[in-house]
Design an enzyme around this catalytic site. Structure first.
Site, short mmCIF file in Angstrom:
data_model
loop_
_atom_site.label_atom_id
_atom_site.label_comp_id
_atom_site.label_asym_id
_atom_site.label_seq_id
_atom_site.Cartn_x
_atom_site.Cartn_y
_atom_site.Cartn_z
N ALA A 66 54.00 33.78 42.71
CA ALA A 66 54.95 33.76 43.82
C ALA A 66 54.73 35.04 44.62
O ALA A 66 54.22 36.03 44.08
CB ALA A 66 56.37 33.69 43.27
N GLY A 111 53.87 32.18 39.10
CA GLY A 111 54.16 30.90 39.74
C GLY A 111 52.93 30.02 39.90
O GLY A 111 53.03 28.79 39.98
N GLU A 114 52.55 28.33 36.68
CA GLU A 114 53.65 27.35 36.59
C GLU A 114 53.31 26.10 37.40
O GLU A 114 53.58 24.97 36.99
CB GLU A 114 54.94 27.99 37.09
CG GLU A 114 55.37 29.13 36.17
CD GLU A 114 56.67 29.78 36.61
OE1 GLU A 114 56.67 30.47 37.64
OE2 GLU A 114 57.68 29.60 35.92
N GLU A 134 55.23 38.29 34.82
CA GLU A 134 56.59 38.52 35.31
C GLU A 134 57.35 39.64 34.59
O GLU A 134 58.06 40.41 35.24
CB GLU A 134 57.43 37.23 35.21
CG GLU A 134 57.17 36.23 36.33
CD GLU A 134 56.04 35.27 36.02
OE1 GLU A 134 55.21 35.56 35.13
OE2 GLU A 134 56.00 34.20 36.66
#
Ligand code: CO8
Length: 260
Positions: A66, A111, A114, A134
């Site tokens: 992200a 992300g 993910e 993260e």
């Protein structure tokens, strides 16, 4: 629809969807997530599309996570909305009626991993690098990573990867069962397209029902999953694809499925 950050190429029932912002390693910002949501929604409705292959543009990254620059400016409520937006994309991929194959061509971090995990399976290049950094940023995976990874490889391996923030290579990703297969960078896309073509030649309803039975079954008890599978098996006998598939076998010819 026109996309600023995505390339979409449809050929012979297969859609190649490329996240195209290599300058930022294809990082997922709000705009990219919004476009992915629209694209997967449209691909799900498009009956000419049987299988989707998802990859990242450029030599280095599938998706490096992200967008940290955007997230660094968020308050708590905006972070919640951002996580929900990402999760909508992941759930859309998970629930759509056709398979999505991730072709991981480089970094798949945070992300990005993910997103790959939300797909139905992952092929990767030897250059792939996987991880959840993260905790090193003071947060946790927020697009379903804690849930999807632990369901895929078990809690212990997921714990090690997520708690350490360590980045692993493709060989380890394969050994741990995150990746289905690893290819040279030159081969990756061709191999993903080859498998997509194989799937696209099968009955689309059978593939859609099989995906639904697997995805739905994962949140059921084994008994309920068996019952659900049997009911879906029965429903398929109301379709032309079932008559065509079994008829073709009896007549010793290739089946020609219409997805009806
Ligand atoms: N976000 C924003 N920009 C990024 C990101 C990212 N995740 N990754 C790379 N970029 C940008 C860099 O800032 C750089 O831009 P610029 O040239 O303007 O400085 C450009 O891409 C190229 O990157 P590098 O120069 O760093 O390239 P390197 O080859 O040296 O390194 C790496 C590549 C290792 C991938 C490195 O860029 C890196 O570590 N990136 C961050 C990886 C990361 O931590 N990802 C996880 C992010 S957190 C997350 O994904 C949470 C998901 C859940 C959200 C829940 C909602 C709240």
């Amino acid at each position: 629809m026109e996309y600023k950050n995505l390339l979409l190429e449809n050929r012979d029932g297969i859609s190649l969807l490329t996240i195209n912002s290599p300058r930022t390693m294809n990082a997922l910002n709000s705009e990219v997530l919004g476009e992915l949501e629209c694209a997967f929604y449209e691909l799900n409705l498009d009956e000419s599309v049987k299988v989707v292959v998802l990859t990242g543009a450029g030599e280095k990254a599938f998706v490096a996570g992200a967008d940290i620059k955007e997230m660094s400016q968020m308050n708590s409520f905006q972070a919640l909305q951002f996580a929900q937006k990402g999760q909508r994309v992941m759930l859309l991929i998970n629930r759509m009626r056709k398979p999505v194959i991730a072709a991981v061509n480089g970094y798949a971090l945070g992300g990005g991993l993910e997103l790959a995990l939300a797909c139905d399976f992952i092929y990767a290049s030897e250059k792939a690098k996987l991880g959840f950094p993260e905790v090193g940023l003071g947060v946790i995976p927020g697009f379903g990573g804690t849930q999807n990874l632990s369901r895929l490889i078990g809690a212990n391996k997921a714990n090690e990867l997520i708690f350490s923030g360590r980045i692993i290579n493709a060989a380890k990703g394969l050994a741990w069962g995150i990746l289905n297969e690893v290819f040279t960078p030159e081969e990756l896309l061709a191999k993903a397209m080859e498998t997509a073509k194989e799937i696209a030649g099968k009955g689309a309803l059978g593939v859609a029902f099989a995906k639904d039975a697997i995805v739905s079954g994962l949140s059921m008890s084994k008994n309920d999953g068996f019952r659900y599978e049997a009911s879906q098996f029965g429903v398929l006998f109301a379709t032309e694809d079932q008559r065509e598939g079994m008829g073709a076998f009896m007549e010793k010819r290739a089946a020609s499925f219409q997805g009806k």
